[in-house]
Design a protein around this motif. Sequence first.
Motif, PDB file in Angstrom:
ATOM      1  N   ILE A   1       0.862  -1.186   0.000  1.00 21.23           N
ATOM      2  CA  ILE A   1       0.000   0.000   0.000  1.00 21.23           C
ATOM      3  C   ILE A   1       0.898   1.235   0.000  1.00 21.23           C
ATOM      4  O   ILE A   1       1.834   1.333   0.790  1.00 21.23           O
ATOM      5  CB  ILE A   1      -0.907   0.036   1.241  1.00 21.23           C
ATOM      6  CG1 ILE A   1      -1.894  -1.130   1.235  1.00 21.23           C
ATOM      7  CG2 ILE A   1      -1.664   1.359   1.321  1.00 21.23           C
ATOM      8  CD1 ILE A   1      -2.727  -1.227   2.505  1.00 21.23           C
TER       9      ILE A   1
ATOM     10  N   VAL B   1      -2.202   0.434  -4.506  1.00 17.43           N
ATOM     11  CA  VAL B   1      -1.443  -0.792  -4.304  1.00 17.43           C
ATOM     12  C   VAL B   1      -0.416  -0.914  -5.419  1.00 17.43           C
ATOM     13  O   VAL B   1      -0.763  -0.843  -6.595  1.00 17.43           O
ATOM     14  CB  VAL B   1      -2.347  -2.035  -4.271  1.00 17.43           C
ATOM     15  CG1 VAL B   1      -1.514  -3.309  -4.250  1.00 17.43           C
ATOM     16  CG2 VAL B   1      -3.263  -1.999  -3.057  1.00 17.43           C
TER      17      VAL B   1
ATOM     18  N   PHE C   1     -13.470   3.783   2.436  1.00 17.22           N
ATOM     19  CA  PHE C   1     -13.371   2.800   3.515  1.00 17.22           C
ATOM     20  C   PHE C   1     -14.523   2.955   4.500  1.00 17.22           C
ATOM     21  O   PHE C   1     -15.231   3.969   4.505  1.00 17.22           O
ATOM     22  CB  PHE C   1     -12.024   2.946   4.227  1.00 17.22           C
ATOM     23  CG  PHE C   1     -10.853   2.632   3.350  1.00 17.22           C
ATOM     24  CD1 PHE C   1     -10.368   1.334   3.247  1.00 17.22           C
ATOM     25  CD2 PHE C   1     -10.245   3.625   2.580  1.00 17.22           C
ATOM     26  CE1 PHE C   1      -9.298   1.043   2.420  1.00 17.22           C
ATOM     27  CE2 PHE C   1      -9.180   3.344   1.758  1.00 17.22           C
ATOM     28  CZ  PHE C   1      -8.707   2.038   1.668  1.00 17.22           C
TER      29      PHE C   1
ATOM     30  N   ARG D   1      -3.625  -1.355   7.115  1.00 14.27           N
ATOM     31  CA  ARG D   1      -3.792  -2.696   6.559  1.00 14.27           C
ATOM     32  C   ARG D   1      -5.135  -3.291   7.003  1.00 14.27           C
ATOM     33  O   ARG D   1      -5.809  -3.982   6.227  1.00 14.27           O
ATOM     34  CB  ARG D   1      -2.644  -3.607   7.002  1.00 14.27           C
ATOM     35  CG  ARG D   1      -1.304  -3.245   6.376  1.00 14.27           C
ATOM     36  CD  ARG D   1      -0.175  -4.158   6.863  1.00 14.27           C
ATOM     37  NE  ARG D   1      -0.334  -5.497   6.291  1.00 14.27           N
ATOM     38  CZ  ARG D   1      -0.770  -6.538   6.949  1.00 14.27           C
ATOM     39  NH1 ARG D   1      -1.140  -6.440   8.225  1.00 14.27           N
ATOM     40  NH2 ARG D   1      -0.875  -7.720   6.351  1.00 14.27           N
TER      41      ARG D   1
ATOM     42  N   TRP E   1      -7.837  -1.754   4.986  1.00 16.03           N
ATOM     43  CA  TRP E   1      -7.805  -2.307   3.633  1.00 16.03           C
ATOM     44  C   TRP E   1      -8.423  -3.698   3.620  1.00 16.03           C
ATOM     45  O   TRP E   1      -9.219  -4.024   2.731  1.00 16.03           O
ATOM     46  CB  TRP E   1      -6.373  -2.345   3.122  1.00 16.03           C
ATOM     47  CG  TRP E   1      -6.315  -2.618   1.651  1.00 16.03           C
ATOM     48  CD1 TRP E   1      -6.362  -3.842   1.034  1.00 16.03           C
ATOM     49  CD2 TRP E   1      -6.256  -1.650   0.601  1.00 16.03           C
ATOM     50  NE1 TRP E   1      -6.306  -3.702  -0.335  1.00 16.03           N
ATOM     51  CE2 TRP E   1      -6.254  -2.363  -0.619  1.00 16.03           C
ATOM     52  CE3 TRP E   1      -6.197  -0.259   0.580  1.00 16.03           C
ATOM     53  CZ2 TRP E   1      -6.190  -1.722  -1.858  1.00 16.03           C
ATOM     54  CZ3 TRP E   1      -6.131   0.380  -0.645  1.00 16.03           C
ATOM     55  CH2 TRP E   1      -6.134  -0.344  -1.847  1.00 16.03           C
TER      56      TRP E   1
ATOM     57  N   TYR F   1     -11.337  -4.588   1.202  1.00 15.24           N
ATOM     58  CA  TYR F   1     -10.909  -5.211  -0.049  1.00 15.24           C
ATOM     59  C   TYR F   1     -10.390  -6.639   0.094  1.00 15.24           C
ATOM     60  O   TYR F   1     -10.016  -7.261  -0.897  1.00 15.24           O
ATOM     61  CB  TYR F   1      -9.829  -4.356  -0.723  1.00 15.24           C
ATOM     62  CG  TYR F   1     -10.304  -2.973  -1.095  1.00 15.24           C
ATOM     63  CD1 TYR F   1     -11.228  -2.794  -2.120  1.00 15.24           C
ATOM     64  CD2 TYR F   1      -9.838  -1.853  -0.417  1.00 15.24           C
ATOM     65  CE1 TYR F   1     -11.670  -1.531  -2.466  1.00 15.24           C
ATOM     66  CE2 TYR F   1     -10.278  -0.579  -0.752  1.00 15.24           C
ATOM     67  CZ  TYR F   1     -11.196  -0.416  -1.774  1.00 15.24           C
ATOM     68  OH  TYR F   1     -11.634   0.840  -2.107  1.00 15.24           O
TER      69      TYR F   1
ATOM     70  N   PRO G   1      -4.810  -8.045   2.907  1.00 16.20           N
ATOM     71  CA  PRO G   1      -4.060  -6.784   2.909  1.00 16.20           C
ATOM     72  C   PRO G   1      -2.649  -6.973   2.356  1.00 16.20           C
ATOM     73  O   PRO G   1      -2.055  -8.050   2.492  1.00 16.20           O
ATOM     74  CB  PRO G   1      -4.006  -6.419   4.391  1.00 16.20           C
ATOM     75  CG  PRO G   1      -4.005  -7.745   5.086  1.00 16.20           C
ATOM     76  CD  PRO G   1      -4.870  -8.651   4.244  1.00 16.20           C
TER      77      PRO G   1
END
Length: 611
Positions: A231, A252, A271, A315, A318, A322, A325
Amino acid sequence: MSTRMDDATLSAAGSSAEGKASRRRRRLRRWLPWGIVIFLFLYLAIVGVSALIAKNALESVIPVAGDVQDAVASGDTEAARARVDEVAANTGTARAATDHVFWRGLEWLPVVGDDIRSVRLAAAAGDDLVRDALTPFASVDITAIGPVDGALNLDAVRGLAEPMAQAAAATERVQIDLSEIDASTLLPPVQSQIGRVTEAVEALWPTLNRLAELMPHLPTMLGGDGPRNYIVMVQNNAEARSTGGNPASLMVLTADQGRIAITQQASSTDFNNARETPVAGLSESTATLYGDRVGRWIQDTTMAPDFRETANLVRAFWQDSYGTPPAGVLSLDPVALGYMLKATGPVGLPGGGQLTTENAAKTLLHDVYFQYPGDTFAERRAQDLFFGTAAGGVFDKITSGDANLVQLVQALAKASDEGRLLYASTDPTEMGVVDGTTFVGPLPVDNDDQTALGVFVNDTTEGKLDYYSRLSVTASSDVCTVSDEEEPTFTAKAKYDYTLKPGDVAGLPYYISTGRYYPKGVKATDMVFYGPLGAKWASATLDGQPVQPHVGTDDQGRPAVRIRIENQPATSHTLEVTFTGAAGQEYGPLDVVHTPMMKDVPVELSTPGCQ
C-alpha cells in the motif's frame, strides 16, 4: 742502551696516544651537546612533519565519506573511486608517518604521550576506513539496477549485497578501533581532530549497516520470489497529522520479478469510516492521548507518531474493505511527490495542465479545492480522481522505467531526511532493518545519539486549513550546566502561525473550511509535545500563561501532553512545554523532531555549556 731507547720510545708513543685520546675526548665534549641538539632537532623535525602529514590526512578523511555517498547516489562511480584513491594516498602516507620508531618513541612521554598514541591509532583507523570500507562502497553502481524495459535488474541488486556487507563490517571495525581512544584525556586540538573523525565514522556506519542488512532481502521485496503487494498512501499536509497529514489517496503497488505496477487505487472515503469500534487494537497510550478515533477513521490513522501502529491500522482498513491486505505500507506526502517529479518529469492532470516539481505541493494542497470545492458528491469524486491521477502518474512513470533512477534516489533520500517517507512491513526481517530509523516514525528509541523533543500537529477542524499554517520551534536545555545531583530540564517552545487573511475567509471552498464544527475560517489544532525518554512533564504555558494539558500520558517511554489551540485568521499562539530528566543521566545532543509541514519548520537549539 737499546733497552732504554725502547722504553723512551714506548713512553713517547704512549704519551702521544694519550694526547690524541684526550683531544678526541675534548672534541667529543665540545660536539656532544651539539650532536644531541642536532639529533633532537632531526627527531622533532621527523615527528613534526609526520604530525602535519597525519593532521592533513585526518582532515581529508572527514568530508570524504559524505563525498563518496553523494557520488554513489548520483551514479558517478568514477568520481567516487577517484575521491577514494585520492584520500587513500593521503591516509596511507599518514599511517606510515605515525607508525615509525621515532613516533612510537614519544608515546611513553608524560602529558603528551596519550595524544601521540591517539593520533597514530586515528591515522590507522582513517586508512582502514578509506581502504576497507569506502573502497568497496565506491564500487557500487546504482545505475546498473536499471530499470530496463520497465523492470529492475534483480541480478544487479543481488550484486550490491557483498560490497555493502564489506563496507559495513570494515566501518564497524574502525568504530571499535576508535573506541580505544579515551578522548577525554587528550589535549584540546587533538581531542577536536579525533572527535571529528569519530563523528564522521559514526555518521557513515548506520547508513552502511542498514544497506548491508537490507540488500540481501531487496530482491524478495521486489518480487524475486513471487509477487509482493504494497500500500502506498499520500498524506495530505493541508490537514495536518503527526506524521504528515490525512491519508487522502491510497494505491497498491505490485512488484513481480523487478517489474512494479499500480494494481489498485482508493481514496480515504472508500473505507468503512465512522466505525463504532476501532478496526484493530490500539496501544493504551495512543487511545489515551489521541482517542479511539485513530482506529475508527482511516483519515486519523496518522495521528500517532509510531508508523508501525499506523501501518497496522491501514492494513486492517484495507482488509475490511478489499480482502487480503498487502504486506507493507509506504507513506509519503505531496512535498515528497514534488521531489520525485524532478526525476520523472511532469505528469498530466485531469482537465488539462501538468503537475511539476515546482507546483506539486500548491496544486495538491490548495488549488485543487478551488477547482473542485467538494460540497457535492460529484466534486468529491472528482477530487479523488485528481489525487489518484497525480500520485498514480508519478508512480506510473517510475514503474515504467520513465524516470531518472539517480535523481529518484536523491529525491527519496531528501524526503526521508525530512520525515516525509515512512515504511512498515509485516515481515519481521524487513522490520528489523527499518526499526530504530525514521522510516517507522520520527522519535528515536533512546537518548544516546540524540535527546529528542517531539512537537506534533493534528488538525481537528475538518478542513484543509494547514496550508495557511506555519510552525517554528525553539528548544533549550540546561543539561550541561546542572550538577549530577540536579534534574536537567528540557523545553520546547513552539510558535504556530495561522496566516489566512480575514478578507479571504468568505471565498474559501467548502473542503478547505467546512464550518461544521467551528465557524468558517477558524482553525482548531491539537499540539502534542513529547519529552526525552524517561523524563517527566513539568509545566506548560500558552502565550505566556500557565496552561493545563488536555491530556497527558507515557507514549513510547516518553512523557507526552496534548494541548488544543484555536486560531482566528491572521493570529498566532506560542506554547512552551518543559520536561525534567533524571539526575546524573547521560543525554545525547538536543534535537527536535516534528510534523513535516508543507513549509520548512525552522528549529533553534540552545544548550549552554555543551560543546
